[in-house]
Design a protein around this motif. Structure first.
Motif, PDB file in Angstrom:
ATOM      1  N   ILE A 103       0.834  -1.216   0.000  1.00 56.09           N
ATOM      2  CA  ILE A 103       0.000   0.000   0.000  1.00 56.09           C
ATOM      3  C   ILE A 103       0.865   1.261   0.000  1.00 56.09           C
ATOM      4  CG2 ILE A 103      -1.666   1.336   1.362  1.00 56.09           C
ATOM      5  CD1 ILE A 103      -2.865  -1.320   2.285  1.00 56.09           C
ATOM      6  N   ALA A 104       1.925   1.273   0.833  1.00 58.72           N
ATOM      7  CA  ALA A 104       2.811   2.447   0.874  1.00 58.72           C
ATOM      8  C   ALA A 104       3.520   2.647  -0.460  1.00 58.72           C
ATOM      9  CB  ALA A 104       3.823   2.288   2.007  1.00 58.72           C
ATOM     10  N   SER A 105       3.928   1.558  -1.090  1.00 61.21           N
ATOM     11  CA  SER A 105       4.618   1.663  -2.386  1.00 61.21           C
ATOM     12  C   SER A 105       3.692   2.235  -3.445  1.00 61.21           C
ATOM     13  CB  SER A 105       5.145   0.291  -2.812  1.00 61.21           C
ATOM     14  OG  SER A 105       6.052  -0.233  -1.865  1.00 61.21           O
ATOM     15  N   LEU A 309       0.854   9.963   3.477  1.00 57.35           N
ATOM     16  CA  LEU A 309       0.688   9.829   4.925  1.00 57.35           C
ATOM     17  C   LEU A 309      -0.717   9.340   5.264  1.00 57.35           C
ATOM     18  CD1 LEU A 309       1.463  10.304   7.900  1.00 57.35           C
ATOM     19  CD2 LEU A 309       0.819  12.714   7.585  1.00 57.35           C
ATOM     20  N   LEU A 310      -1.732   9.925   4.631  1.00 54.27           N
ATOM     21  CA  LEU A 310      -3.110   9.520   4.890  1.00 54.27           C
ATOM     22  C   LEU A 310      -3.343   8.070   4.471  1.00 54.27           C
ATOM     23  CD1 LEU A 310      -5.028  12.750   3.766  1.00 54.27           C
ATOM     24  CD2 LEU A 310      -4.532  11.987   6.094  1.00 54.27           C
ATOM     25  N   ALA A 311      -2.734   7.664   3.362  1.00 58.49           N
ATOM     26  CA  ALA A 311      -2.893   6.286   2.901  1.00 58.49           C
ATOM     27  C   ALA A 311      -2.286   5.301   3.892  1.00 58.49           C
ATOM     28  CB  ALA A 311      -2.233   6.121   1.530  1.00 58.49           C
ATOM     29  N   ILE A 312      -1.145   5.645   4.457  1.00 59.65           N
ATOM     30  CA  ILE A 312      -0.497   4.762   5.429  1.00 59.65           C
ATOM     31  C   ILE A 312      -1.295   4.720   6.731  1.00 59.65           C
ATOM     32  CG2 ILE A 312       1.550   4.507   6.888  1.00 59.65           C
ATOM     33  CD1 ILE A 312       3.216   5.533   4.549  1.00 59.65           C
ATOM     34  N   GLN A 313      -1.732   5.881   7.209  1.00 60.25           N
ATOM     35  CA  GLN A 313      -2.420   5.958   8.504  1.00 60.25           C
ATOM     36  C   GLN A 313      -3.828   5.372   8.447  1.00 60.25           C
ATOM     37  OE1 GLN A 313      -0.981   7.218  11.425  1.00 60.25           O
ATOM     38  NE2 GLN A 313      -2.788   6.405  12.453  1.00 60.25           N
ATOM     39  N   PHE A 314      -4.560   5.631   7.355  1.00 64.58           N
ATOM     40  CA  PHE A 314      -5.973   5.262   7.324  1.00 64.58           C
ATOM     41  C   PHE A 314      -6.286   4.064   6.427  1.00 64.58           C
ATOM     42  CE2 PHE A 314      -6.024   9.733   8.617  1.00 64.58           C
ATOM     43  CZ  PHE A 314      -6.866   9.662   9.718  1.00 64.58           C
ATOM     44  N   VAL A 315      -5.304   3.585   5.669  1.00 62.23           N
ATOM     45  CA  VAL A 315      -5.538   2.411   4.824  1.00 62.23           C
ATOM     46  C   VAL A 315      -4.589   1.275   5.202  1.00 62.23           C
ATOM     47  CG1 VAL A 315      -5.641   1.501   2.469  1.00 62.23           C
ATOM     48  CG2 VAL A 315      -6.319   3.867   2.918  1.00 62.23           C
ATOM     49  N   LYS A 320      -3.514  -3.912   7.676  1.00 64.76           N
ATOM     50  CA  LYS A 320      -2.573  -4.914   8.195  1.00 64.76           C
ATOM     51  C   LYS A 320      -3.043  -5.468   9.537  1.00 64.76           C
ATOM     52  CE  LYS A 320       0.763  -2.453  11.092  1.00 64.76           C
ATOM     53  NZ  LYS A 320       2.164  -2.164  11.378  1.00 64.76           N
ATOM     54  N   VAL A 321      -3.619  -4.604  10.388  1.00 66.74           N
ATOM     55  CA  VAL A 321      -4.059  -5.066  11.713  1.00 66.74           C
ATOM     56  C   VAL A 321      -5.270  -5.972  11.593  1.00 66.74           C
ATOM     57  CG1 VAL A 321      -5.037  -4.320  13.915  1.00 66.74           C
ATOM     58  CG2 VAL A 321      -3.064  -3.120  12.956  1.00 66.74           C
ATOM     59  N   TRP A 322      -6.265  -5.587  10.797  1.00 60.76           N
ATOM     60  CA  TRP A 322      -7.472  -6.402  10.689  1.00 60.76           C
ATOM     61  C   TRP A 322      -7.166  -7.766  10.062  1.00 60.76           C
ATOM     62  CZ3 TRP A 322      -9.102  -2.037  12.772  1.00 60.76           C
ATOM     63  CH2 TRP A 322     -10.355  -2.029  13.391  1.00 60.76           C
ATOM     64  N   ILE A 323      -6.285  -7.802   9.075  1.00 61.53           N
ATOM     65  CA  ILE A 323      -5.921  -9.079   8.441  1.00 61.53           C
ATOM     66  C   ILE A 323      -5.104  -9.947   9.393  1.00 61.53           C
ATOM     67  CG2 ILE A 323      -4.523 -10.110   6.604  1.00 61.53           C
ATOM     68  CD1 ILE A 323      -5.319  -7.735   4.835  1.00 61.53           C
ATOM     69  N   ALA A 339      -4.244  -0.404  15.360  1.00 67.01           N
ATOM     70  CA  ALA A 339      -4.054   0.148  14.020  1.00 67.01           C
ATOM     71  C   ALA A 339      -3.682   1.625  14.063  1.00 67.01           C
ATOM     72  CB  ALA A 339      -5.331  -0.033  13.195  1.00 67.01           C
ATOM     73  N   TRP A 340      -4.191   2.342  15.058  1.00 70.54           N
ATOM     74  CA  TRP A 340      -3.948   3.789  15.123  1.00 70.54           C
ATOM     75  C   TRP A 340      -2.510   4.110  15.538  1.00 70.54           C
ATOM     76  CZ3 TRP A 340      -6.294   7.630  13.012  1.00 70.54           C
ATOM     77  CH2 TRP A 340      -6.068   8.936  13.449  1.00 70.54           C
ATOM     78  N   ILE A 341      -1.906   3.249  16.350  1.00 69.10           N
ATOM     79  CA  ILE A 341      -0.553   3.511  16.838  1.00 69.10           C
ATOM     80  C   ILE A 341       0.455   2.840  15.908  1.00 69.10           C
ATOM     81  CG2 ILE A 341       1.044   3.264  18.775  1.00 69.10           C
ATOM     82  CD1 ILE A 341      -1.341   3.137  20.640  1.00 69.10           C
ATOM     83  N   GLY A 342       1.009   3.621  15.009  1.00 70.71           N
ATOM     84  CA  GLY A 342       2.005   3.077  14.077  1.00 70.71           C
ATOM     85  C   GLY A 342       3.063   4.099  13.724  1.00 70.71           C
ATOM     86  N   PRO A 343       3.693   4.731  14.716  1.00 74.43           N
ATOM     87  CA  PRO A 343       4.690   5.762  14.408  1.00 74.43           C
ATOM     88  C   PRO A 343       5.976   5.171  13.860  1.00 74.43           C
ATOM     89  CG  PRO A 343       4.663   5.329  16.760  1.00 74.43           C
ATOM     90  CD  PRO A 343       3.547   4.517  16.172  1.00 74.43           C
ATOM     91  N   ARG A 344       6.552   5.838  12.902  1.00 74.27           N
ATOM     92  CA  ARG A 344       7.861   5.434  12.365  1.00 74.27           C
ATOM     93  C   ARG A 344       8.946   6.182  13.116  1.00 74.27           C
ATOM     94  NH1 ARG A 344       3.423   3.120  10.484  1.00 74.27           N
ATOM     95  NH2 ARG A 344       3.828   1.766   8.706  1.00 74.27           N
TER      96      ARG A 344
END
Length: 616
Positions: A103-105, A309-315, A320-323, A339-344
């Motif tokens: 998704i990020a790519s 950023l929005l795609a990584i945070q909200f998609v 990844k968490v739900w799957i 899912a909400w806590i994913g800081p790099r």
């Protein structure tokens, strides 16, 4: 010595630790302040240029610091914690990482216009979260044990996995950019991958096992243990990285996990030492890497970076968490917070900077976008998680309660009365004792108890300290009180460990009193002992909880209860518990609750006008 370099290095350390202290006082993640300091000293004012300050030493220093941080995090990973959530962790760092990568790519390719290979490299870099940001956030957010375990394990294990994937994509890009290797087959990719994984695991597991044997058999003097472990970690990391580029992260992670799960290896002091180093390194690294940012970089990525950023945070994060958590026993609230806590963090920042330099040297297009795009994701995810994760956890009901409760070691008439008073005022109180007769009496009074020695292995495994932040050692055995003080000093902090003197300690000679080194703060003051309190109880004293009002203020309270007993506790209108001890107490005002042990009024004493309630 160049005085400017000396002043700059000292300033970075001082401001970094100052930011940690300020974050502790304000109960917010320190990363926010560290990033702000780095941006202010670097791109805003130009006072700090990490490249000029450290030159070629910058990235080796970052690499060694990250190695220590990863090792310290891995030392806390015990397989017994994975009961019930182990499958979720492994799916997150495999299938979940792949989902994030894809998704990020795609987001970087379509929104920023990166070439597919460069987009794949960016996606691999932002797979990682890492303990540099996850662990400090967990201290503030305080999610329940399931969410905390998943995030901590994922954050530590994903770092080397993400680094390996990023290195493989990076090497493939370089191979394609080199005419002599442009037509190389699949073997040219698989072989380095196997070397990287093999070297990291082999050296990490071998180094961890040998180090564990040395520690378990006590072949080192006490004063050398911490520095020997540090030297071993750096040596294993460096040797692994030399044998297979960037395999050092795998080595130190494997080394730490093995040590954490070896039996009979004393790790407590090592963990304390490494925790201090980790705080220092995180403080310095975030300032240095944030200071490297050049504002002109961000003009090259435009509005598309925000869409990534929005795609990584909200998609990517929710997907990844739900799957990955299907069948893991998490409810939707726990999944949402995970899912909400994913800081790099540091690894993403360091890898992007290093790869950008090397790709630019080989003339690869798009390399100049890698760093600003990665830092946009770092800033965005860190700020989002830092400012919103705690309120979200509270709203969803998956946050642990604040550490305002009390663990009381020793059961007697007074400790039961005090526990009732704390319970009545909304504080969790646990009474711990190895005498079952005392435990039974406390349970019959509706009090929470732990049957057993508070410093035993059973207590480590079964004593539930959720919401507990203070120790009151009130046993009649001074040795028991002081053992408890030593055991829980690191758990609660020395400022929250209180020991009640026994009569022998108060009136005895220096030969009878235990050293202050092994005790805590004087509970209820240096002039108060358990004997004094029990004498008051025999005189029919009760614990009174009195709320101050405009009419019945602090002055009238003191007049009313003068010479009738002992002041114990104060509770501010914000719910902060203040314990009478060897330091000054605040001056209470209207709305404060004052708790004390007082004898009944005599016939000649006036009855107080305030609201007085008995806790017994």
């Amino acid at each position: 010595m160049d005085q400017t370099i000396l002043i700059t290095l000292t300033g970075i350390i001082v401001t970094g630790i100052g930011a940690q202290w300020l974050a502790w006082r304000l109960k917010v993640p320190a990363i926010l302040f560290l990033l702000g300091i780095g941006l202010f000293l670097g791109p805003v004012t130009g006072l700090l240029d990490p490249n000029a300050l450290l030159g070629d030493l910058l990235f080796p220093f970052v690499s060694l610091a990250v190695a220590v941080i990863l090792f310290e995090g891995a030392l806390t990973l015990q397989f017994k914690e994975l009961k019930g959530v182990g499958s979720a962790v492994w799916l997150l760092v495999t299938l979940g990482a792949f989902v994030t990568w894809v998704i990020a790519s795609y987001a970087a390719h379509y929104f920023v216009g990166l070439e597919p290979l460069m987009a794949a490299l960016f996606g691999a870099i932002v797979i990682v979260t890492g303990p540099t940001v996850i662990v400090p956030l967990l201290r503030i957010v305080r999610p329940n044990s399931k969410v905390s375990t998943i995030l901590r394990w994922e954050g530590i294990i994903i770092d080397p996995i993400g680094a390996v994937v990023a290195v493989l994509v990076f090497e493939y890009i370089l191979m394609r950019a080199t005419p002599q290797q442009a037509d190389a087959g699949l073997t040219a990719i698989i072989l380095p991958f196997l070397q990287l994984i093999g070297a990291g695991l082999l050296l990490g597991l071998a180094g961890g096992y040998l180090l564990g044997l040395i520690l378990r058999r006590h072949w080192l003097p006490e004063y050398l243990i911490n520095v020997f472990v540090l030297a071993t970690v750096l040596a294993v990391f460096t040797l692994s990285s030399v044998l297979a580029h960037d395999s050092g992260l795998i080595a130190v992670t494997a080394m730490g996990i093995l040590l954490a799960n070896m039996r009979g290896v004393p790790l407590t002091d090592i963990l304390h030492f490494k925790e201090s180093l980790t705080i220092l390194f995180i403080s310095v690294l975030f300032i240095l890497l944030a200071a490297r940012i050049e504002p002109a970089m961000f003009s090259r990525i435009g509005f598309g970076a925000l869409l990534v950023l929005l795609a990584i945070q909200f998609v990517a994060q929710p997907a990844k968490v739900w799957i990955s958590t299907i069948g893991a026993g998490l409810n939707w609230r726990e999944k949402l917070l995970t899912a909400w806590i994913g800081p790099r963090g540091i690894v993403a920042a360091a890898i992007s900077g290093l790869f950008a330099i090397k790709l630019d040297q080989h003339g690869v297009s798009g390399a100049e976008v890698l760093v600003p795009l990665t830092f946009t994701i770092i800033f965005g995810t860190v700020v989002t998680a830092s400012l919103t994760a705690r309120p979200l956890a509270n709203y969803l009901g998956v946050a642990q309660p604040e550490d305002k409760g009390v663990l009381m070691v020793g059961i007697n008439v007074f400790s039961r009365m005090l526990a009732q008073a704390l319970k009545k005022n909304g504080y969790r109180a646990i009474l711990a004792d190895s005498n079952f007769a005392d435990i039974r009496i406390a349970r019959m009074e509706g009090l929470e108890t732990f049957y057993g020695n508070a410093v035993s292995q059973a207590a480590d495994q079964r004593l539930d300290l959720v919401g507990i932040g203070r120790l009151f050692a009130v046993s009649g055995v001074p040795e028991m009180n002081n053992l408890a003080a030593i055991r829980y000093r690191h758990e609660f902090g020395a400022e929250n460990v209180y020991v009640l003197q026994t009569p022998q300690e108060k009136s005895g000679s220096g030969q009878q009193r235990l050293s202050d080194v092994f005790t805590g703060r004087k509970l209820f003051g240096p002039e108060v002992s358990l004997g004094d309190l029990m004498l008051l109880v025999e005189q029919k004293a009760e614990i009174k909880s009195t709320r101050l009002t405009e009419e019945f203020n602090w002055e009238k309270y003191q007049q009313t209860y003068d010479n009738r007993g002992i002041l114990l506790l104060m509770i501010s209108p914000k719910g902060i518990l203040h314990v009478q001890s060897d330091g000054p107490m605040p001056t209470p005002s209207e709305g404060w609750i004052i708790i004390g042990l007082y004898r009944p009024q005599t016939e000649v004493e006036a009855k107080p006008d305030g609201v007085e309630a008995s806790a017994t």
